[in-house]
Scaffold this motif. Structure first.
Motif, short mmCIF file in Angstrom:
data_model
loop_
_atom_site.label_atom_id
_atom_site.label_comp_id
_atom_site.label_asym_id
_atom_site.label_seq_id
_atom_site.Cartn_x
_atom_site.Cartn_y
_atom_site.Cartn_z
N ASP A 33 0.82 -1.22 0.00
CA ASP A 33 0.00 0.00 0.00
C ASP A 33 0.85 1.26 0.00
O ASP A 33 0.56 2.22 -0.70
CB ASP A 33 -0.91 0.01 1.24
N THR A 34 1.90 1.23 0.82
CA THR A 34 2.79 2.38 0.88
C THR A 34 3.44 2.62 -0.48
O THR A 34 3.50 3.74 -0.97
CB THR A 34 3.87 2.17 1.95
N HIS A 52 1.09 4.00 -2.94
CA HIS A 52 0.84 5.42 -2.67
C HIS A 52 2.01 6.29 -3.11
O HIS A 52 1.80 7.35 -3.72
CB HIS A 52 0.54 5.65 -1.19
N ASN A 103 -2.33 -3.33 9.71
CA ASN A 103 -2.22 -2.89 8.33
C ASN A 103 -3.50 -2.16 7.98
O ASN A 103 -4.55 -2.42 8.59
CB ASN A 103 -2.09 -4.17 7.49
N VAL A 104 -3.44 -1.27 7.01
CA VAL A 104 -4.65 -0.52 6.66
C VAL A 104 -5.78 -1.46 6.22
O VAL A 104 -6.97 -1.21 6.47
CB VAL A 104 -4.34 0.56 5.59
N ARG A 105 -5.42 -2.60 5.62
CA ARG A 105 -6.47 -3.51 5.15
C ARG A 105 -7.22 -4.20 6.29
O ARG A 105 -8.34 -4.65 6.11
CB ARG A 105 -5.87 -4.57 4.23
N GLN A 128 2.17 2.68 8.74
CA GLN A 128 2.92 3.54 7.82
C GLN A 128 2.45 3.46 6.37
O GLN A 128 3.23 3.15 5.48
CB GLN A 128 4.41 3.23 7.89
N PHE A 129 1.17 3.72 6.14
CA PHE A 129 0.75 3.87 4.74
C PHE A 129 0.66 5.36 4.43
O PHE A 129 0.82 6.19 5.32
CB PHE A 129 -0.56 3.12 4.48
#
Lengths: 452, 268
Positions: A304-305, A308, B131-133, B207-208
């Motif tokens: 994801d990072t 982005h 995690n964001v998910r 940390q996204f």
């Protein structure tokens, strides 16, 4: 009574004539000195500007941008090798070759950047710190590659310990080394801007001063001639006449050359350097974008990072109003010309269109690649990354290089024109100064002698 | 000749500083500057009861002002004021967790970033979100005026339930009483909130979404932007940046393994 008065007045007049000749000649010589002094100041100022912008900053941008590209590509090659797994033997060897070549390039660029950083202590510290970090990076990257080879995994994400080791390496590269290299490139932009701003004011002002001093000198020479002609009843003093013409010619050339240099500095900066710098930055950011693609594939936890940062970098290169990567892909595919970002003002003309077309292809390839990765087809995603995505990126990069080359040649030509105009001026000017001096003496001396 | 040159240069400098700024002077040419800082974020920009300010942004602002050899005063700003105080000239410089973005760059010029932060997730000590998910189907808090929760849903396409609240105080209370499962925004903000709260709430270190925190300046103040960038480079090279980060976030659970000068946005 009248007779006595006349006799009494006559000797002072006779004594006054050589005195006045001396005074007028003195003023004339002073005005000439002022003219040539102003020309010297203007020339040295222009030459200084051409040197800083053309000989220091220009090569510095090339060196530091080269450093960034080499470092960024080293990390991308490592990521590529790690996702290849136990297949792609030939590509792996090629990637390793490229990694080695890039390391050599990075070392050379570092040496060059150090040499060009001159007496700027912050820049020197930055170069030293990159040099330091590069050693650590190579060790970590070597470990990751070794662990990866031992693990013999299929194409796609490598085992956890490989990912962990690579993370330390790529964090060092992306968060410590690349920013420093990029900031070095930006710093040259700062130097060029401040030099240009100073010269863009200084040179025209001095040119004005040259013009004024020159006109005064011409006026004085004419005054001297008129005075001598009246006193000695001669129509022409040939020596002074030639001196006047020579001064006029020097003035004309001097003002003209300073004007040319002003123009040369402007062209070199606005039409050359600014674009070269912007394209160097765009190439740097784009290169780390394609590294983010490999990293996205390699490190699932951070996918994801990396997605982005890929979007963020895309937006800074070519900006469309888009909230996520899917929307951005769509906007790019729409073929709209209405975009901002670093490349916004640069993509004009045929070459500009080529760059945009190549960028569209690259983003389209990225979209396909991510779809494969999301569908869990790791092997196909790796193949897409190494095949179509890489070649689309190279076409995009090449298109930017071509555009940059055109600006680079405008830049070089402007600097050369400016410098050769100055050289031509100063090849002739010393003779002109000497000749004018001798001619003034030749014009005045015989008249003064008549009073001995 | 030297004197004439000096006069000419002084004139030139006066003209340079005057052009391209729409009448606004570059911070380089001022003796006193006004710096906008947050008043509502603990550890970042916070106004103490005695009216003085403290926090990471505040210390960075002080360092930059000292490097530029300027006197300074602080102007308290909230998230929504940051652009306005620059555009209408009330502040010369803004350090207020001001994230650099392409659309903001149309109105203000960004020096820096002086710090890279990430969007992160604040959770209860026993929670397992990593995690964001993992936020899929969970309740996350949204503070008015912040787009952080929306970014999870739209940008990251994670189907979380967004629950609106007035401010971070209410958000934290809701998190502790299990009315929401997570609070998400800039990691430094979360770290500051967690440290002040002290009940053991922790960062997931997900940390996204990288966020580049920059120094807002008047659009057109290129010399000022370049000077601030040089000051930031010095701040990292002389170790001040590391000292300040450790001072404000050392015990907060924020990941401080990499402390290095960020890649600048560029002033043109």
């Amino acid at each position: 009574m009248t007779l006595v008065q006349t006799r009494g007045a006559a000797p002072p007049v006779r004594r006054n004539v050589p005195g006045r000749i001396r005074v007028i000649s003195g003023i004339t010589v002073a005005a000439l000195a002022l003219l040539f002094a102003a020309l010297a100041v203007g020339s040295s100022s222009a030459r200084d500007g051409l040197r800083v912008i053309g000989r220091d900053a220009g090569p510095q941008v090339v060196a530091t941008a080269g450093l960034y590209l080499a470092l960024s590509d080293m990390d991308a090659q490592v990521a590529n090798m790690l996702v290849m797994g136990d297949q792609y033997t030939r590509q792996r060897a090629e990637a390793l070759d490229q990694y080695e070549r890039r390391r050599t390039e990075a070392n050379q660029a570092l040496l060059k950047a150090f040499e060009l950083s001159g007496d700027n202590p912050a820049e020197r510290r930055t170069v030293e710190s990159v040099l330091d970090g590069l050693g650590r990076y190579e060790r970590l990257a070597g470990q990751a590659l070794l662990l990866d080879e031992r693990s013999a995994h299929p194409p796609g994400p490598p085992p956890r310990e490989v990912v962990q080791t690579y993370r330390s390496a790529t964090d060092l590269m992306r968060l410590e080394l690349l920013p420093q290299a990029y900031n070095l490139t930006l710093e040259t932009g700062t130097i060029v801007r401040s030099t240009y701003d100073e010269k863009a004011l200084m040179v025209p002002l001095v040119r004005g001063a040259v013009l004024v001093a020159g006109l005064i000198a011409l006026g004085c020479l004419i005054w001297l001639q008129v005075f001598l002609a009246r006193r000695f009843r001669r129509v022409f003093g040939p020596a002074l006449l030639v001196a006047t013409v020579t001064t006029a010619v020097s003035l004309f050339f001097g003002v003209n050359v300073l004007g040319q240099d002003e123009e040369a500095l402007r062209t070199a900066k606005s039409a050359g350097f600014d674009s070269v710098l912007t394209l160097a930055r765009a190439r740097a950011i784009s290169n780390s974008m394609q590294g983010d693609e490999s990293r996205y594939l390699l490190d699932q936890e951070r996918a994801d990072t990396y997605e982005h940062t890929y979007l963020d970098k895309s937006l800074s290169v070519i900006y469309f109003d888009a909230g996520n990567l899917d929307a951005y892909h769509e906007k790019v595919a729409e073929r709209s010309d209405d975009f901002l970002g670093l490349l916004g003002p640069e993509l004009v003309g045929m070459e500009g269109e080529d760059v945009m077309a190549a960028y569209r292809d690259f983003q389209a390839a990225d979209m396909t690649f991510r779809r494969l990765a999301l569908d869990g087809r790791a092997n196909d995603a790796v193949a897409a990354r190494l095949g179509p995505v890489t070649s689309a990126f190279h076409s995009f990069d090449q298109a930017m290089v071509q555009l940059a080359d055109r600006h680079q040649s405008v830049f070089t030509a402007a600097i050369d024109t400016g410098e050769s105009a100055l050289n031509n001026l100063w090849r002739l000017l010393p003779y002109a100064i000497g000749a004018i001096g001798l001619l003034v003496i030749a014009g005045v001396w015989p008249r003064l002698k008549e009073y001995r | 000749m030297k004197r004439v040159l000096a006069v000419v240069l002084a004139l030139a400098a006066a003209v340079v500083s005057g052009c391209g700024m729409n009448g606004q002077e570059s911070i380089v040419d001022k003796d006193q500057i006004v710096i906008g800082v947050r008043l509502d974020l603990p550890s970042i920009g916070f106004r103490k009861p005695d009216g003085t300010y403290e926090g990471f942004d505040v210390d960075v602002a002080r360092y930059i002002a000292a490097k530029l050899r300027k006197g300074y005063s602080f102007l308290p700003v909230l998230a929504a004021d940051r652009e306005r105080v620059l555009v209408d000239g009330r502040a010369d410089m803004v350090l207020a967790t001001y994230t650099i973005s392409q659309d903001r760059k149309a109105k203000v010029l960004f020096a820096g970033p002086y710090h890279i932060s990430y969007q992160d997730i604040l959770i209860r000590p026993d929670e397992r979100i990593a995690n964001v998910r993992d936020l899929k189907g969970r309740r996350i808090c949204e503070v008015k005026g912040s787009n952080a929760a929306q970014r999870v849903v739209e940008e990251r396409k994670v189907a979380a339930q967004v629950v609106p609240f007035e401010d971070y105080g209410q958000c934290l209370a809701a998190l502790k009483s299990k009315r929401v499962d997570a609070v998400t925004t800039n990691d430094v903000i979360l770290a500051g909130l967690a440290a002040r709260d002290g009940s053991g709430l922790r960062l997931a270190n997900a940390q996204f979404n990288e966020q580049r925190t920059g120094v807002g300046l008047h659009k057109g103040d290129v010399p000022g932007c370049e000077a601030v960038n040089r000051a930031i480079t010095d701040m990292y090279q002389d170790g001040t940046a590391e000292k300040l980060l450790r001072k404000w976030f050392g015990t907060s659970g924020l990941n401080l393994t990499t402390i290095a000068v960020p890649q600048f946005e560029g002033c043109s």
